[in-house]
Design an enzyme around this catalytic site. Sequence first.
Site, PDB file in Angstrom:
ATOM      1  CE  LYS A 111      12.767  93.170  30.301  1.00  0.00           C
ATOM      2  NZ  LYS A 111      13.415  93.383  31.370  1.00  0.00           N
ATOM      3  CE  LYS A 194      16.649  78.806  35.882  1.00  0.00           C
ATOM      4  NZ  LYS A 194      17.147  79.947  36.693  1.00  0.00           N
ATOM      5  CE  LYS A 197       6.187  83.362  31.093  1.00  0.00           C
ATOM      6  NZ  LYS A 197       5.865  84.929  31.123  1.00  0.00           N
TER       7      LYS A 197
END
Length: 328
Positions: A111, A194, A197
């Site tokens: 992050k 897979k 989102k």
Amino acid sequence: MEKVISGIRPTGNLHLGNYFGAVKSFIRMQDEYQCMFFIADWHSLTTHPTPENLRRSVKTILSEYLACGIDPAKAPIYVQSDVKPVLELYLYLNMNAYLGELERVTSFKEKARTQPDNVNAGLLTYPTLMAADVLAHKADKVPVGKDQEQNMEMMRLFARRFNRIYGVDFFKEPESFHFNKEAVKVPGLDGSGKMGKSEGNAIYLCDDEATIRKKVMRAVTDSGPSQLNQEKPEPIRNLFSLLRLVSAEDTYAYFDDAYNNMTIRYGDLKKQLAQDINAFCAPIRERIADFSSNDAYLDKVAAEGAEIASASAEKTLAEVRAIIGFGK
Ligand code: TRP
């Protein structure tokens, strides 16, 4: 009965991948364990949502989990920010969590790299808040995916460290519960990987019939089998994996035979798949609509969940305060 606790980040809508992955496992777990589920809205503040977004995403996730079959009579479901004693434990744990070890957490480093203008202290102490979520209830098991393993190790470290510092045998080390092994991986419709989102290839449980049809009809295929009984290349295998999940066995067999004897028409396969996905999603979609338009019910579920979770956390915190040296 063993206690299981799971935190759910309120990020967007549930898709078929979530359903056949975590959600279906949760539904089964609530019969086998003493489960508690919560929506991690404090954690979501690390990314600075607007108040409107925060409120909406908590409500969405609550409606969708209830629609999938989380039963508050079996497993309380609550909103993290309704259970204040967890914050107090977060503070205590932070006093014995060290900058160096927090900075070394992979998801923090990731992050810090991808959002360098928002490396806030909440992000740094994400693992201590997560530890407080679980230790406040002295849970035995936490269902998590691989990406949460490091947070789980930190949680166990904080539990051990607390016990050592105060010379007590108070917190037990919560186990990671790898339900993913039994979870079904749902492929995306873009011919690879897979469903997710961020991959942009997902069918959401709340998608309407027309949207489902459009997404399925756009799915990647190839020019068709060139040999009898050949192995299916990935995009085709993915369509069959989806068919396996939502369609009747004879429907699957029909298209499998058609592929094997080279008479398959992908258009027909997709039409059938869209229809079966819709039939699968329709009742869930209706329940999502019902729950999300029933604020009074959602509030009641969350309030009852918060009451149970607060009582459990408060009991732990009363002991923690005494151990630390507060009160008489
Ligand atoms: N970190 C978890 C995730 O990203 C969410 C979470 C927060 C959680 N607190 C938790 C999960 C406590 C399990 C237990 O998915």
